[in-house]
Structures are given as structure tokens and as C-alpha cells.
Design a protein around this motif. Structure first.
Motif, PDB file in Angstrom:
ATOM      1  N   MET A 175       0.860  -1.186   0.000  1.00 39.61           N
ATOM      2  CA  MET A 175       0.000   0.000   0.000  1.00 39.61           C
ATOM      3  C   MET A 175       0.893   1.232   0.000  1.00 39.61           C
ATOM      4  SD  MET A 175      -2.961  -1.550   0.266  1.00 39.61           S
ATOM      5  CE  MET A 175      -4.075  -0.185   0.551  1.00 39.61           C
ATOM      6  N   MET A 176       0.412   2.312  -0.642  1.00 39.10           N
ATOM      7  CA  MET A 176       1.213   3.539  -0.643  1.00 39.10           C
ATOM      8  C   MET A 176       0.413   4.690  -0.059  1.00 39.10           C
ATOM      9  SD  MET A 176       3.629   5.172  -3.532  1.00 39.10           S
ATOM     10  CE  MET A 176       2.421   5.723  -4.713  1.00 39.10           C
ATOM     11  N   LYS A 177       1.028   5.350   0.937  1.00 39.70           N
ATOM     12  CA  LYS A 177       0.440   6.563   1.486  1.00 39.70           C
ATOM     13  C   LYS A 177       0.767   7.684   0.496  1.00 39.70           C
ATOM     14  CE  LYS A 177       0.824   7.341   6.137  1.00 39.70           C
ATOM     15  NZ  LYS A 177       1.586   7.945   7.253  1.00 39.70           N
ATOM     16  N   THR A 178      -0.277   8.222  -0.154  1.00 38.49           N
ATOM     17  CA  THR A 178      -0.040   9.195  -1.214  1.00 38.49           C
ATOM     18  C   THR A 178       0.221  10.584  -0.642  1.00 38.49           C
ATOM     19  OG1 THR A 178      -2.380   9.723  -1.387  1.00 38.49           O
ATOM     20  CG2 THR A 178      -1.565   7.921  -2.771  1.00 38.49           C
ATOM     21  N   ARG A 179       0.690  11.475  -1.516  1.00 35.06           N
ATOM     22  CA  ARG A 179       1.024  12.843  -1.083  1.00 35.06           C
ATOM     23  C   ARG A 179      -0.175  13.548  -0.468  1.00 35.06           C
ATOM     24  NH1 ARG A 179       4.098  12.838  -5.809  1.00 35.06           N
ATOM     25  NH2 ARG A 179       6.246  12.478  -5.184  1.00 35.06           N
ATOM     26  N   ILE A 180      -1.388  13.210  -0.973  1.00 34.73           N
ATOM     27  CA  ILE A 180      -2.574  13.900  -0.447  1.00 34.73           C
ATOM     28  C   ILE A 180      -3.182  13.144   0.738  1.00 34.73           C
ATOM     29  CG2 ILE A 180      -3.163  15.124  -2.583  1.00 34.73           C
ATOM     30  CD1 ILE A 180      -5.206  12.813  -3.106  1.00 34.73           C
ATOM     31  N   GLY A 181      -2.434  12.151   1.255  1.00 36.51           N
ATOM     32  CA  GLY A 181      -2.858  11.514   2.507  1.00 36.51           C
ATOM     33  C   GLY A 181      -3.693  10.260   2.333  1.00 36.51           C
ATOM     34  N   GLY A 182      -3.997   9.862   1.104  1.00 33.02           N
ATOM     35  CA  GLY A 182      -4.767   8.632   0.887  1.00 33.02           C
ATOM     36  C   GLY A 182      -3.886   7.399   0.985  1.00 33.02           C
ATOM     37  N   LEU A 183      -4.502   6.251   0.881  1.00 31.63           N
ATOM     38  CA  LEU A 183      -3.769   4.991   0.897  1.00 31.63           C
ATOM     39  C   LEU A 183      -4.212   4.225  -0.346  1.00 31.63           C
ATOM     40  CD1 LEU A 183      -1.822   3.887   3.111  1.00 31.63           C
ATOM     41  CD2 LEU A 183      -3.695   2.464   3.911  1.00 31.63           C
ATOM     42  N   ARG A 184      -3.259   3.909  -1.282  1.00 30.09           N
ATOM     43  CA  ARG A 184      -3.689   3.170  -2.466  1.00 30.09           C
ATOM     44  C   ARG A 184      -2.900   1.877  -2.628  1.00 30.09           C
ATOM     45  NH1 ARG A 184      -0.550   3.231  -7.210  1.00 30.09           N
ATOM     46  NH2 ARG A 184       0.882   4.978  -7.468  1.00 30.09           N
ATOM     47  N   LEU A 185      -3.568   0.896  -3.225  1.00 27.61           N
ATOM     48  CA  LEU A 185      -2.934  -0.396  -3.464  1.00 27.61           C
ATOM     49  C   LEU A 185      -1.898  -0.258  -4.582  1.00 27.61           C
ATOM     50  CD1 LEU A 185      -3.077  -3.525  -2.884  1.00 27.61           C
ATOM     51  CD2 LEU A 185      -4.559  -3.657  -4.893  1.00 27.61           C
ATOM     52  N   VAL A 186      -0.717  -0.805  -4.351  1.00 29.88           N
ATOM     53  CA  VAL A 186       0.323  -0.853  -5.395  1.00 29.88           C
ATOM     54  C   VAL A 186       0.457  -2.315  -5.807  1.00 29.88           C
ATOM     55  CG1 VAL A 186       2.753  -0.457  -5.914  1.00 29.88           C
ATOM     56  CG2 VAL A 186       1.518   1.132  -4.430  1.00 29.88           C
ATOM     57  N   ASP A 187      -0.092  -2.653  -6.947  1.00 34.63           N
ATOM     58  CA  ASP A 187      -0.128  -4.045  -7.390  1.00 34.63           C
ATOM     59  C   ASP A 187       1.186  -4.405  -8.093  1.00 34.63           C
ATOM     60  OD1 ASP A 187      -1.087  -6.541  -7.818  1.00 34.63           O
ATOM     61  OD2 ASP A 187      -2.698  -5.956  -9.189  1.00 34.63           O
ATOM     62  N   MET A 188       1.357  -5.689  -8.336  1.00 36.11           N
ATOM     63  CA  MET A 188       2.447  -6.161  -9.180  1.00 36.11           C
ATOM     64  C   MET A 188       2.213  -5.657 -10.607  1.00 36.11           C
ATOM     65  SD  MET A 188       3.554 -10.160  -9.216  1.00 36.11           S
ATOM     66  CE  MET A 188       4.415 -10.358  -7.671  1.00 36.11           C
ATOM     67  N   LEU A 189       3.284  -5.512 -11.393  1.00 34.65           N
ATOM     68  CA  LEU A 189       3.121  -5.101 -12.786  1.00 34.65           C
ATOM     69  C   LEU A 189       2.178  -6.045 -13.533  1.00 34.65           C
ATOM     70  CD1 LEU A 189       3.993  -3.407 -15.288  1.00 34.65           C
ATOM     71  CD2 LEU A 189       5.890  -5.004 -15.574  1.00 34.65           C
ATOM     72  N   ARG A 190       1.196  -5.465 -14.207  1.00 35.85           N
ATOM     73  CA  ARG A 190       0.334  -6.243 -15.102  1.00 35.85           C
ATOM     74  C   ARG A 190       0.646  -5.825 -16.528  1.00 35.85           C
ATOM     75  NH1 ARG A 190      -4.049  -8.754 -12.860  1.00 35.85           N
ATOM     76  NH2 ARG A 190      -4.335  -8.329 -10.652  1.00 35.85           N
TER      77      ARG A 190
END
Lengths: 340, 340
Positions: free
Chosen positions: A317-332
Motif C-alpha cells: 500500500m502507498m500513502k499518497t502525497r494527499i494523505g490517501g492509501l492506495r494499493l500498489v499491485d504487481m506489474l500487469r
């Protein structure tokens, strides 16, 4: 090197196993990789090893273009395999080199590539002890493909592996991400920036040795090559059954690399590196190891980019610059074919 | 194997290093080569070795056609590297496998090749512990190229090498010559005989072990692959600074191989073998070793074909059927491209 007998281009008979092959091997490869093991010219090389754990790996290199800012397919083939060995904490010792050449390849180009390999091997203190040359008719391969395999010795007490990350570990990297992939893409696409983007392609064994000296209990080392940082961290998360949290703000990215990625619609997290290492290690060891890393020319810009957590096992998961949390998947899919 | 996720052909994303690569590796390669070292899925495999002399070698395989009577490019890639290791008297242990695949390769074909590799590894009692997969766009390679590298342990007291032939040594071979090369050529050229010519492609490590058990003082073992028996003997003559005398009458050649060679204008002495070994050993050991060889399925037709002499150092001469003596040179030019 006396190349007159060889001619100006590679021909099919250079791969015959007969006289032309012997001339090419002796006057080019053996001269460049010069060591007693290779010079014996037997079916296999005999090397001495201490008993114990041996790290063993292989990679084939098909990068296009074969010469790029910061290296060529030959130096890359040494760096990549040296790095795969030292990602287990092992000391790389011996490499093999298998060449597949396309009929018509300019001898000058081959010499440049072999010189790059020899120089990279010298710098990494590894010996290329065995080799093989095949030539295929024009149109049946693209200029040159190189396979390197290698072995190294794991010092007693070192236990590094992708399955060893522990919740609470910090995640470090030794510098900026995406440099190799974008150097290749800019060369391939003819993109020019004020400062040329150079590949980070280099052998990490000396840096890794310094890190393990500072902290022998490093849990994970992984080089984020094809698939980039995102894919390598996903592999670690899955193998160790942990979650990994990244800080977007902490990711070191060169401005020109970020710019090139934007132009080409690429995410630097998925772009290949060839001189970078991801590290998972206990939090209390971070300061010491960061200091050791920054002391080395290949670790000046080392920093912490995230941490290992117990929940969300197998996910990044990545804590984004604007404070959100997004899934960082494997390369597809495949965003960058023939990057290494 | 559950191949549904992979699709029916190889696509560029199977070489991306991302999700598609992981699926291919897990569902095809790891399932076929199934061993704990490979299954760890780290940058390199950790294997245990005793200390001492390690034989290390590599070969890339570009044979065309990729499936032929008696084998395929996958089984050949295991046999060839196993044999290069045991030509130093070493016991082959671990192999690596690097695949370069052309976009569009049928998955069914790849499965057949990988099954051939796995079966060959099982028979030779070696483990494929590390691998790599690259995919290049259609037209940038020809279906599939495979590199294998490998290591083996040399038992104490064994000193086998191309530089050890001594005047007075006998020269033996374990069976008929030219079978592999002519199997490939007949398939490629569409030549049909009453009985199909099959490649002799096979792993020689068990045979070599039996030979060394009978006589630990074998001086030279060499597998006459590319360039054939003539080139391999020239290499030995040059490395050992001796002459070698061959008996034309003693050379074992199958009638159909001799016939096919005649049709194609080839000399069987220069045609590749993939399951043959040339042996130089003291005359007094010949009977015992020949007996041990003939006892093994791969040595039934073993025989003496010549001897090592002190004069004419570096040259191979053949006593012809009509009683003359002719020079047998190393292969010049390329008579059979992509034979292995």
C-alpha cells in the motif's frame, strides 16, 4: 587484440565450433576475460570453493538498444548476475557467459560489448571462467543476446531472503528509482533532455558487503529490476506474508526521470533499475546501515521509503502525497519490453 | 499444470517480470522442475556444496528444428551441460536455465520442451535450481533459445583434462559417430530413410562414473559436439602437445548416417554428437574400461579408434582404409549451422 583473422563481421562459421570459433574465442573473449580458468579451454572450468552455501543464478539479457547511456548489454549482463548473487548476502566469485550472435553483427560492436563485460567483471572482482558462442543466421536473432550465470559463497551466519521480512522492519533503497528503464526508453524513443538520463547499471556487491558488515541481520535484499520497485515489493510481501507500506513522498525520483515517465505514460514504480537494492531490516539497525550505505558511492542518496506491517499480508500500500492509501499491485501487462 | 491463465501462446508480458511472468514461472517451470531450491523464488538459489574443486560450464542452445527424433532443444540443453561437467570427471549437481522466447511461441510447444528438460534432469539426477525467462517481439528470435549453466563436484584424486593426453594412450569412443547431426539435418532437409536416424542426445554422467570407477587415471574425456570427432581430437592434440593417429576402419558409423552424409556431402568426422565421449587413457587400462563402458546402455558399441603418439604434436592423422595417412584438420567453415 589481433582481429584481422576474424574479419569485420560475425559469420556463421564463428559459431561452428571449429577453427573460426577457436580464433574468435582466443583473440576476443579469452583476451578480454583473461584468467587461468578460462584459458584452460576445457569443456568446463575447474574452480576452487570452500564448502558451504553457494548462491547460484542465471539471467539472459536481450536489452534493446544494446548500447545505452551508462552501459551496454555486456556490462549489464555482469551487473545483473552479480547483483542477483549478492541479494542473498553472497560474495560473487565466478560467472559464465553464453553469447547468441546474429550473423552480420559488426565485430567492432561485439568488441565494445565484450570490453564492457570485462571492465564490469574487473570492477566487481568476479572472473568469467567459462563461455559459449552460438551464431544464428541473419534475422533469426536481434544482434546479440547474452546469458550470464554465476555462483557466490554465502558467509556463515548470513540469512537473507525474500521470505524473511518481519513486521516492524524498515524498507530502504540506495537511491533514485527508474533510471535504467528510462535511459533505455529515452534512447529507444529518441527523447532528449537537457541532461542525458543515464542507466544506474552497476554491481552492488561492494555496497551490500558494507551493509552486511554494519548489520549482519538484514532480512531481505532485492534488486528491483524488471517490474520495478512495485513488483519487487509485492514479491517480498507475498513471500514473507506481510504487508508493506510505502511513503509516496519518500520515493527518490530524478526530475528528468519523472518527466520522461510522464511523457511516456509510465509509472516510475514499475520501471526497471539495475543498480538499486531494496532492503528490509530491523528498525534499530536503520541508522547504522543508512550511514554505511551513504558512505559508498552507490548509496549516497539512500533513504527509508516505507515499512513492513503485519496486516494486509501479501499487499503493498502507498500513502499518497494527499494523505490517501492506495494499493500498489504487481506489474500487469508489459510496459517496457526488452529493458534488460 | 493449470495453464488456462497463461493462454495458448507466449506474449510479451510473459517476459515483463510482473504478474504474467510469475504465473508462467509458477505454473510451468516450477511445476516441471519441482525442487525446494527453485521454489524459494529468490534472486539466486542457495545450494549446499562440499568444498573442493567445482566444475562450472555454460552452453546456449539454438538448434533448428527445436523438436527432432530422439529429443528436443530442452532435453539437449540438459544433456549438453551435464556432459560438459562430467568431461572433467565431475559429478553434475545443479543447473540453471535461461529461456529466450519469441512472442507467439505456442504454449504447447514450450510445455513439450520443458517436459523434455525436466525428464532429462531427472534421469541425470541433477536439479534445475534457478531460471530466467525473457520474451522478445515476433521476428527478433527464432521460437526458443535456451541457455543452461551448471556446476559439479570433482571427486578427490580425479585429474581429467584436455591437456593430459600422453603418448601411448589409447583413444576410445562409446559408440557410433554423427548420429545427432544427421538426425537434425535429415529432419531439417526432409530426408527419410527406412529407419529414422535418431539423435544420440543423452547424459553421459553415469557412464563416465562407471569408467572412472574402473580406472581413476583416465587422462582425457571430451564430448565431440559441434565440429565433431575431428575437431575435438584436434583440440586435445593441441592442448596436450601430442599427435593422434586414428584408424579409419575402426570408426563406428551407422550405415544410414554414412548414407545421409554422402547425400549431403558431409564428412561424419565433422558431424556433431551429443551422447558420445572421446577417451584418452593408458593402454593397460583399455580392456577394463572398455568392459565397464560396454556394460552401460550408452556404451554397448564402445571401441578403440586410435592412439596418442609423440610425433606430429598438435596434429591428427588418419590411417585410411587403403593404407594411406591423411591429415584430419579442425573443422573449417560451417557445414551445419544451428546443430545444437
Amino acid at each position: 587484440m589481433s582481429m584481422q583473422r576474424i574479419g569485420s563481421t560475425i559469420q556463421l562459421d564463428h559459431g561452428s565450433g571449429g577453427r573460426a570459433t577457436h580464433e574468435l574465442v582466443q583473440e576476443l573473449f579469452a583476451a578480454a576475460f583473461n584468467n587461468k580458468f578460462l584459458l584452460e579451454m576445457n569443456d568446463s572450468a575447474l574452480v576452487e570453493v570452500e564448502g558451504g552455501q553457494l548462491a547460484m543464478t542465471t539471467d539472459s539479457y536481450v536489452v534493446d538498444p544494446i548500447v545505452f547511456p551508462g552501459g551496454n548489454i555486456g556490462s549489464l549482463a555482469v551487473h545483473g548476475t552479480v547483483n542477483d548473487i549478492c541479494m542473498r548476502g553472497a560474495r560473487p566469485l565466478y560467472l559464465t557467459a553464453g553469447f547468441i550472435l546474429e550473423e552480420g553483427l559488426a565485430l567492432k560492436t561485439l568488441c565494445e560489448i565484450v570490453a564492457g563485460m570485462a571492465e564490469a567483471a574487473r570492477k566487481a572482482k568476479v572472473l568469467i571462467v567459462a563461455g559459449d558462442t552460438k551464431v544464428v543466421p541473419k534475422g533469426k536473432a536481434d544482434k546479440i543476446f547474452i546469458n550470464t550465470a554465476g555462483i557466490g559463497i554465502v558467509p556463515p551466519g548470513i540469512k537473507v531472503g525474500g521470505h524473511n521480512a518481519r513486521p516492524g522492519d524498515a524498507v530502504l533503497i540506495n537511491g533514485t528509482i527508474g533510471d535504467h528503464g528510462m535511459a533505455i526508453m529515452c534512447k529507444r524513443e529518441g527523447l532528449a533532455f537537457e541532461n542525458e538520463i543515464r542507466s544506474d547499471s552497476s554491481s552492488l556487491n561492494e555496497l551490500v558487503e558494507a551493509m552486511l558488515k554494519s548489520c549482519p541481520h538484514i532480512n531481505v535484499l532485492r534488486d528491483p529490476t524488471r517490474g520495478g520497485v512495485a513488483t519487487a515489493l509485492n514479491e517480498i510481501a507475498q513471500q514473507s506474508k506481510v504487508g508493506i507500506h510505502l511513503e509516496e513522498d519518500a520515493l527518490p525520483i530524478r526530475d528528468d526521470v519523472a518527466g520522461a515517465c510522464e511523457i511516456l505514460g509510465l509509472d516510475p514504480l514499475y520501471v526497471a533499475n539495475e543498480g538499486k537494492v531494496l532492503v528490509c531490516l530491523p528498525a534499530q539497525a536503520v541508522e547504522g546501515v543508512l550511514q554505511a550505505m551513504r558512505h559508498h558511492p552507490l548509496g549516497r542518496a539512500s533513504c527509508k521509503i516505507g515499512e513492513v506491517v503485519a496486516d494486509e499480508a501479501g499487499r503493498v500500500m502507498m500513502k499518497t502525497r494527499i494523505g490517501g492509501l492506495r494499493l500498489v499491485d504487481m506489474l500487469r501487462g508489459e510496459q517496457l519490453p526488452r529493458i534488460c
